[in-house]
Design a protein around this motif. Structure first.
Motif, PDB file in Angstrom:
ATOM      1  N   ILE A 143       0.951  -1.145   0.248  1.00 21.34           N
ATOM      2  CA  ILE A 143      -0.097   0.089  -0.071  1.00 21.34           C
ATOM      3  C   ILE A 143       0.531   1.532   0.243  1.00 21.34           C
ATOM      4  CG2 ILE A 143       0.050  -0.213   2.499  1.00 21.34           C
ATOM      5  CD1 ILE A 143      -3.170   0.792   0.147  1.00 21.34           C
ATOM      6  N   LEU A 144       1.801   0.922   0.171  1.00 19.11           N
ATOM      7  CA  LEU A 144       2.731   2.324   0.579  1.00 19.11           C
ATOM      8  C   LEU A 144       3.724   2.565  -0.685  1.00 19.11           C
ATOM      9  CD1 LEU A 144       4.195   3.863   3.028  1.00 19.11           C
ATOM     10  CD2 LEU A 144       5.894   2.907   3.270  1.00 19.11           C
ATOM     11  N   ILE A 147       0.870   4.185  -2.430  1.00 22.61           N
ATOM     12  CA  ILE A 147       0.620   5.295  -2.495  1.00 22.61           C
ATOM     13  C   ILE A 147       1.638   6.102  -3.201  1.00 22.61           C
ATOM     14  CG2 ILE A 147       1.192   6.732  -0.073  1.00 22.61           C
ATOM     15  CD1 ILE A 147      -0.734   5.016   1.134  1.00 22.61           C
ATOM     16  N   PHE A 235      -9.929   5.971   0.141  1.00 26.80           N
ATOM     17  CA  PHE A 235     -10.382   6.386   0.677  1.00 26.80           C
ATOM     18  C   PHE A 235      -9.474   7.285   1.208  1.00 26.80           C
ATOM     19  CE2 PHE A 235      -9.852   6.619   6.201  1.00 26.80           C
ATOM     20  CZ  PHE A 235     -11.247   5.798   5.876  1.00 26.80           C
ATOM     21  N   LEU A 236      -8.244   7.282   0.926  1.00 28.93           N
ATOM     22  CA  LEU A 236      -6.955   7.985   1.037  1.00 28.93           C
ATOM     23  C   LEU A 236      -7.122   9.840   0.220  1.00 28.93           C
ATOM     24  CD1 LEU A 236      -3.803   6.405   2.012  1.00 28.93           C
ATOM     25  CD2 LEU A 236      -5.407   7.062   3.827  1.00 28.93           C
ATOM     26  N   ARG A 255     -17.805   9.415   6.572  1.00 30.59           N
ATOM     27  CA  ARG A 255     -16.790   9.185   8.078  1.00 30.59           C
ATOM     28  C   ARG A 255     -17.542  10.271   9.339  1.00 30.59           C
ATOM     29  NH1 ARG A 255     -10.536   9.187   8.817  1.00 30.59           N
ATOM     30  NH2 ARG A 255     -11.357   8.877  11.341  1.00 30.59           N
TER      31      ARG A 255
ATOM     32  N   VAL B 276      -0.948   2.564   8.243  1.00 27.08           N
ATOM     33  CA  VAL B 276      -1.266   3.995   7.140  1.00 27.08           C
ATOM     34  C   VAL B 276      -3.332   4.153   7.742  1.00 27.08           C
ATOM     35  CG1 VAL B 276      -1.191   3.463   4.962  1.00 27.08           C
ATOM     36  CG2 VAL B 276      -0.911   5.986   5.458  1.00 27.08           C
ATOM     37  N   LEU B 277      -3.250   3.671   6.807  1.00 23.64           N
ATOM     38  CA  LEU B 277      -4.752   3.318   6.693  1.00 23.64           C
ATOM     39  C   LEU B 277      -5.342   3.273   8.102  1.00 23.64           C
ATOM     40  CD1 LEU B 277      -5.172   1.347   4.005  1.00 23.64           C
ATOM     41  CD2 LEU B 277      -6.363   3.233   4.034  1.00 23.64           C
ATOM     42  N   THR B 280      -4.546   6.900  10.249  1.00 25.45           N
ATOM     43  CA  THR B 280      -5.427   7.313   9.526  1.00 25.45           C
ATOM     44  C   THR B 280      -6.970   7.556  10.726  1.00 25.45           C
ATOM     45  OG1 THR B 280      -4.479   7.888   7.291  1.00 25.45           O
ATOM     46  CG2 THR B 280      -6.985   8.795   7.918  1.00 25.45           C
ATOM     47  N   ILE B 281      -7.633   6.721  10.828  1.00 26.95           N
ATOM     48  CA  ILE B 281      -8.673   6.104  11.180  1.00 26.95           C
ATOM     49  C   ILE B 281      -8.537   6.902  12.545  1.00 26.95           C
ATOM     50  CG2 ILE B 281     -10.610   4.924  12.191  1.00 26.95           C
ATOM     51  CD1 ILE B 281     -10.370   5.008   9.066  1.00 26.95           C
ATOM     52  N   ARG B 289       1.550   7.588   8.907  1.00 24.09           N
ATOM     53  CA  ARG B 289       1.054   9.041   8.366  1.00 24.09           C
ATOM     54  C   ARG B 289       1.604   9.925   8.263  1.00 24.09           C
ATOM     55  NH1 ARG B 289      -3.366   9.908   6.735  1.00 24.09           N
ATOM     56  NH2 ARG B 289      -3.975  12.175   7.704  1.00 24.09           N
TER      57      ARG B 289
END
Lengths: 296, 335
Positions: A143-144, A147, A235-236, A255, B276-277, B280-281, B289
C-alpha cells in the motif's frame, strides 16, 4: 436389418472421455463455499450492469433538502450528506470496483507472466535481473508503494489502477517463474525440444497452458486484494475523484457523519467486504479444483 | 554453516537495498509540484524560491542529487525535513515508536487468537467451532481495515463509550517520554493510571490492525496442524496414552509452527508500512501518517527516508524469520 446393425456396432465402447473443464466444474460445483463466492460475484456484476434499470435515481443527483435520510421506502440505503441515494451510488460503485479489480489484475498477470517466463525459461542474467527486481518491489509494503506511485502520477482512478497493477506484478511473476522452473525439466519438454520444437512454440503450447491453473487461482484472489487496495487509495483521497461513487471515497466522505447517520458508512463498507469475500471464496474453491496438491 | 549463510544473505541484501533507494528516489522526484513553492508559499518572489532551490540542491541534475542522497545515507545522515528543518533521524523516532507499539500489540493479539483458533479448529475438525472460526477468518481477510476501524469507533466509542476513539494518550495528561513506547514509559514513571489510559487507546486500533494477520495466521495454523496431526509420530504419541492437550501443544505445534512463523514474520513487516490506514482512522501519530503527510507537503527527504526505513525493517524482519527457521527446525539445511 437396422436392428442387427445396432447390435453389432457398439461392441467396444471407447473409455468415456471426460473433458477436464467439465470435470473441474463438477468438482467446483460441489464446493459450497466456492459456489457462494461465485454467487456473490455474479450478484455484484449483475448490479453493476443493471444499475440504471434497478434504480431510478442518478448517482450524482444532489437533494440538499433530503440529506442524511435514514434507510426507508424511497431510499433503501438512505441518503448521504448531499442527499444522494446511497443504494444507487453503491450499484454504480460496483462498476468502478469490479473494473479496477479485473483490469489491474489483468495488467499484473500480463506483465508478470511475460517476466516470469523470461526469468524461468531463459534463466541466467535475465533471471538474475528480473528476480532481483521482484525482490526489490516485494520489499516495499504494497500500500505504501502504491501511495508513492499515485502521489507521483497524481491522484486519479486511472493512476490508482496503474499503481495497483505495478505493485502486484511480482506476485504473478514469481508464481510463473517457479512453475516454469519446475516444468522446464519435465520429460515432455525435453522430448519437444529433441523433436526440434522452437522455444516460442514450447512456451506457447506446453509451458503457458500448464501455468494457467495457478495463475487463475492467484488472479481470483488478486482481484480481491486489488479491490481492497483501490478502496484504500480512494479512502485516502488518492483514487477516484468526486462525484464518482467509489466505495472507499464514499467511506471517507461520510465518516464524519457516522454518529448521526451510520448507514452512510455501513453500506459502502459492507459492499467492499462482500465483494472481496466473494473473490476470496471463489479463489479458495478454484485452488481446490485446479491445484489438487494444495488440498487438505 | 549458519554463519556462512547469514553472511551470504546479508551480502545478497546489498543489491536489493540499492535498488530500493533508486526506485524510491525516482518515484519521489516524479512527484509534481515545487517544494520551494510549498515551503515559501505561492506569493514568494522568484529570487527567494531560486535561492531556496539552490540551498536544497533541487537545481542539480538528478544523478548528482541521487549521489548526494546515497552518500549521506551510507554515512548515516538521513537528511533534514524541508518542512520542520529537523534532522529526520531524530524526528522520525517518536513516529516509528508509535507504529512499533501498535504493531506489537496487533501481532500479539493476532498470534494469540490466530494460533489458538487454528489449533482448536484443526483439533475439532468439522465441528461448529471449526466452521465458525474459519468463517470469521474468511471475513477477517476480506475486511477493509479502514471500515473495521470506523465500525469499532462507532460501536465502542460513540455508542458504548467504553474506549477512546482517537489518539495515543489523554492530551491533557501528557506522558513523560523516554522510549516513546507509551506503555513502557508509563511503567517507567510508575504512573499506573497513565498505563491504563495508554492501553485503552491501543485496544481499538490494535484489533483493527491485527484482524487480517489474525485471520491469515488462523487459517495457516489450521491447515498446517491438520497435516501434522496425520503423521505417524503423533499417532505414536497418542497410542502411548499421552493426553490430547500435550500431544497437540507439545508435539504437533512444534512442527506445525514452522510455516506459521513465516506468515507471522511477513505480516509483521506488512503492518509496519501498511498501518497508514489504521493510523489515519485513529489519528495515531505513526510512521505511515508521517510519510503520508510528507507527501501532501512535498517534503522529499522525509518521504524518501521514511519509505526506505520501513522497507529496510521489512527486509530485515524477513531475514530474521529465515534465520529463525533454523532454531525451530534443525532439519532445514542452508545451501
Amino acid at each position: 436389418m437396422a436392428e442387427t446393425a445396432a447390435k453389432v456396432q457398439p461392441v467396444m465402447q471407447p473409455p468415456a472421455f471426460t473433458n477436464p473443464w467439465s470435470e473441474g466444474w463438477r468438482s467446483f460445483r460441489s464446493n459450497k463455499m466456492a459456489m457462494a463466492g461465485l454467487f456473490i460475484i455474479l450478484f455484484f456484476i449483475g448490479a453493476a450492469i443493471a444499475a440504471p434499470l434497478i434504480t431510478t435515481f442518478d448517482y450524482k443527483e444532489q437533494d440538499l433538502m433530503g440529506r442524511l435520510q435514514a434507510p426507508g421506502g424511497t431510499h433503501w440505503f438512505g441518503t448521504d450528506d448531499l442527499g444522494r441515494d446511497i443504494f444507487t451510488r453503491i450499484m454504480y460503485g460496483a462498476r468502478i470496483s469490479l473494473w479496477v479489480g479485473f483490469s489491474s489484475v489483468m495488467g499484473s498477470i500480463l506483465i508478470g507472466t511475460l517476466l516470469g517466463i523470461a526469468a524461468g525459461y531463459y534463466g541466467r542474467w535475465a533471471d538474475m535481473l528480473i528476480s532481483r527486481g521482484f525482490d526489490i518491489l516485494l520489499a516495499f509494503p504494497g500500500i505504501l508503494l502504491a501511495i508513492a506511485i499515485v502521489a507521483a502520477l497524481g491522484p486519479s482512478l486511472q493512476n490508482a489502477l496503474l499503481a495497483i497493477a505495478v505493485v502486484n506484478v511480482p506476485v504473478f511473476g514469481r508464481l510463473v517463474r517457479a512453475k516454469v522452473l519446475s516444468l522446464k525439466n519435465e520429460e515432455y519438454i525435453t522430448a519437444a525440444r529433441a523433436l526440434g520444437m522452437k522455444n516460442g512454440r514450447i512456451i506457447l503450447h506446453h509451458i503457458l497452458p500448464n501455468c494457467l491453473g495457478p495463475v487463475i487461482v492467484q488472479g481470483t484472489l488478486g482481484v480481491a486484494t486489488a479491490i481492497i487496495e483501490a478502496a484504500a487509495l480512494g479512502f485516502l483521497g488518492l483514487g477516484a475523484q468526486p462525484p464518482e461513487p467509489e466505495w472507499g471515497k464514499m467511506l471517507s466522505d461520510s465518516r464524519q457523519f457516522i454518529a448521526t447517520a451510520p448507514w452512510t458508512v455501513i453500506f459502502p463498507g459492507l459492499s467492499i467486504m462482500l465483494t472481496v469475500l466473494g473473490f476470496n471464496l471463489m479463489g479458495d474453491g478454484l485452488r481446490d479444483v485446479l491445484d489438487p496438491k494444495l488440498k487438505n | 554453516m549458519m554463519l556462512n549463510y547469514t553472511i551470504r544473505r546479508l551480502l545478497m541484501l546489498v543489491p536489493v537495498l540499492l535498488g530500493m533507494t533508486i526506485i524510491v528516489f525516482l518515484i519521489i522526484h516524479a512527484i509534481p509540484g515545487d517544494p520551494a513553492e510549498v515551503i515559501l508559499g505561492e506569493k514568494a518572489s522568484e529570487e527567494s524560491k531560486q535561492a531556496l532551490r539552490q540551498e536544497l540542491k533541487l537545481d542539480q541534475p538528478l544523478y548528482v542529487q541521487y549521489g548526494d542522497f546515497l552518500q549521506n545515507l551510507v554515512s548515516g545522515n538521513l537528511g533534514t525535513s524541508i518542512r520542520t528543518k529537523e534532522a529526520i533521524s531524530e524526528e522520525i523516532m517518536p513516529y516509528l515508536a508509535a507504529t512499533l507499539e501498535l504493531t506489537i500489540v496487533s501481532m500479539v493479539f493476532a498470534v494469540f487468537v490466530g494460533v489458538n483458533a487454528g489449533i482448536i479448529s484443526a483439533w475439532k475438525q468439522n465441528s461448529w467451532f471449526d466452521y465458525i472460526s474459519m468463517l470469521i477468518a474468511l471475513i477477517g481477510v476480506s475486511m477493509p481495515v479502514f471500515w473495521l476501524g470506523l465500525m469499532e469507533q462507532w460501536i465502542f466509542s460513540l455508542k458504548l463509550q467504553w474506549l477512546p476513539s482517537i489518539g495515543r494518550m489523554n492530551p491533557r495528561d501528557p506522558i513523560e517520554t523516554v522510549t516513546n513506547l507509551y506503555t513502557i514509559d508509563a511503567m517507567l514513571a510508575g504512573r499506573w493510571d497513565q498505563l491504563w489510559t495508554a492501553v485503552k487507546h491501543l485496544i481499538l486500533p490494535g484489533i483493527a490492525l491485527g484482524t487480517i494477520p489474525m485471520a491469515i495466521i488462523a487459517r495457516m495454523t489450521r491447515s498446517s496442524m491438520l497435516e501434522v496431526l496425520r503423521s505417524d509420530y503423533i499417532r505414536t504419541a497418542r497410542s502411548k496414552g499421552m493426553s490430547q492437550f500435550l500431544v497437540i501443544y507439545k508435539h504437533a505445534l512444534r512442527n506445525a509452527f514452522i510455516p506459521v512463523l513465516t506468515v507471522i514474520g511477513l505480516q509483521t513487516g506488512m503492518l509496519l508500512g501498511g498501518a497508514v490506514l489504521t493510523e489515519t482512522i485513529f489519528a495515531w501519530p505513526g510512521i505511515g501518517r508521517y510519510i503520508f503527510d510528507a507527501i501532501g507537503s512535498r517534503d522529499y527527504p522525509v518521504i524518501q527516508t521514511g519509505i526506505l526505513v520501513i522497507a529496510f525493517l521489512f527486509v530485515m524482519i524477513n531475514l530474521l524469520v529465515d534465520l529463525l527457521y533454523h532454531a525451530v527446525d534443525p532439519r532445514i539445511r542452508y545451501d
